[in-house]
Motif scaffolding. Structure first.
Motif, PDB file in Angstrom:
ATOM      1  N   GLU A 130     -55.277 -15.195  39.364  1.00 17.14           N
ATOM      2  CA  GLU A 130     -54.661 -14.485  38.250  1.00 17.14           C
ATOM      3  C   GLU A 130     -55.053 -13.012  38.332  1.00 17.14           C
ATOM      4  N   PRO A 159     -54.583  -9.050  36.091  1.00 15.95           N
ATOM      5  CA  PRO A 159     -54.382  -8.595  34.708  1.00 15.95           C
ATOM      6  C   PRO A 159     -52.933  -8.610  34.247  1.00 15.95           C
ATOM      7  N   TYR A 202     -51.904 -11.823  32.401  1.00 23.52           N
ATOM      8  CA  TYR A 202     -52.663 -12.323  31.262  1.00 23.52           C
ATOM      9  C   TYR A 202     -51.773 -12.827  30.109  1.00 23.52           C
ATOM     10  N   GLU A 246     -51.191 -16.713  28.771  1.00 27.56           N
ATOM     11  CA  GLU A 246     -51.484 -17.117  27.390  1.00 27.56           C
ATOM     12  C   GLU A 246     -50.266 -17.779  26.748  1.00 27.56           C
ATOM     13  N   ASN A 267     -57.640 -16.326  26.361  1.00 29.13           N
ATOM     14  CA  ASN A 267     -57.803 -14.896  26.105  1.00 29.13           C
ATOM     15  C   ASN A 267     -59.267 -14.470  26.090  1.00 29.13           C
ATOM     16  N   ARG A 305     -61.938 -15.006  29.659  1.00 28.87           N
ATOM     17  CA  ARG A 305     -61.997 -14.043  30.760  1.00 28.87           C
ATOM     18  C   ARG A 305     -63.136 -13.028  30.603  1.00 28.87           C
ATOM     19  N   LYS A 362     -64.252 -15.782  37.935  1.00 26.43           N
ATOM     20  CA  LYS A 362     -62.939 -15.194  38.184  1.00 26.43           C
ATOM     21  C   LYS A 362     -62.330 -15.651  39.500  1.00 26.43           C
TER      22      LYS A 362
END
Length: 202
Positions: free
Chosen positions: A11, A13, A16, A20, A45, A48, A55
């Motif tokens: 994943e 940014p 994101y 979600e 949310n 992270r 990560k």
């Protein structure tokens, strides 16, 4: 769908908000006795940003340019009676878009992430999940490994897998997941005000 064309990657940014929204859609109709609200999208949310977040094991499944699944990991522990704290992993949420469920996407994400976790020398994974689904990926009741909750029990939804044969040998005790999983309902409500303003009535 042709599952061989599914790309599994980390994943980033830019993913994101998509992840979600995907997570909310994946869980909004998932029945759990006693459940009053969906909070997995909020968990994604905040997860992270906690120290225990791994990560390298935050993966998405992409098909035809669209993100259709996600898996996220945090470090967790088995606390032995002698005071030793053994580091293992926990994943969750494992999210697959409703249009792509029951097509092997969840199993694919688990396989890719477990292979990577093995390369990173993690010894095992303990989860709280559906006892009819996760044994397909090799999970066993945590009691097999001597891993219990604080009351000394290993209920059916508490499961564990070794990442190598015997890698959890000599490790037993009380399972401790990351504090991020203890969410406050009021925080979820506040997050949802912004979430639904962005995504509408899903």
């Amino acid at each position: 769908m042709d599952i061989s064309k599914v790309i599994v990657r980390n994943e980033i940014p830019e993913d994101y908000e998509i992840v979600e929204k995907l997570t909310y859609e994946a869980f909004k109709d998932f029945f759990i006795p006693g459940r009053t609200h969906v909070d997995e999208h909020y968990l994604v949310n905040i997860m992270r940003h906690v120290p225990g977040f791994v990560k390298e094991l935050d993966l998405v499944a992409e098909y035809d340019g669209k993100i259709i699944g996600n898996i996220m990991y945090t470090k967790s522990y088995v606390n032995s009676p002698d005071g030793t704290r053994h580091e293992i992993l926990t994943f969750g949420p494992l999210s697959v878009h409703p249009d792509y469920q029951r097509k092997g996407i969840g199993q694919l994400l688990m396989k890719h992430s477990m292979d990577r976790a093995r390369e990173m020398k993690f010894r095992g994974i303990s989860i709280l999940g559906h006892p009819e689904y996760y044994p397909r990926a090799g999970f066993k009741n945590s009691g097999v490994f001597g891993i219990t909750d604080k009351e000394g029990n290993s209920p059916p939804h508490m499961m564990t897998i070794e990442l190598e044969d015997g890698s959890l040998s000599g490790i037993s005790g009380i399972f401790e997941e990351d504090p991020v999983f203890v969410m406050k309902h009021d925080d979820v409500i506040e997050f949802n005000k912004v979430f639904f303003a962005r995504h509408g009535d899903l």
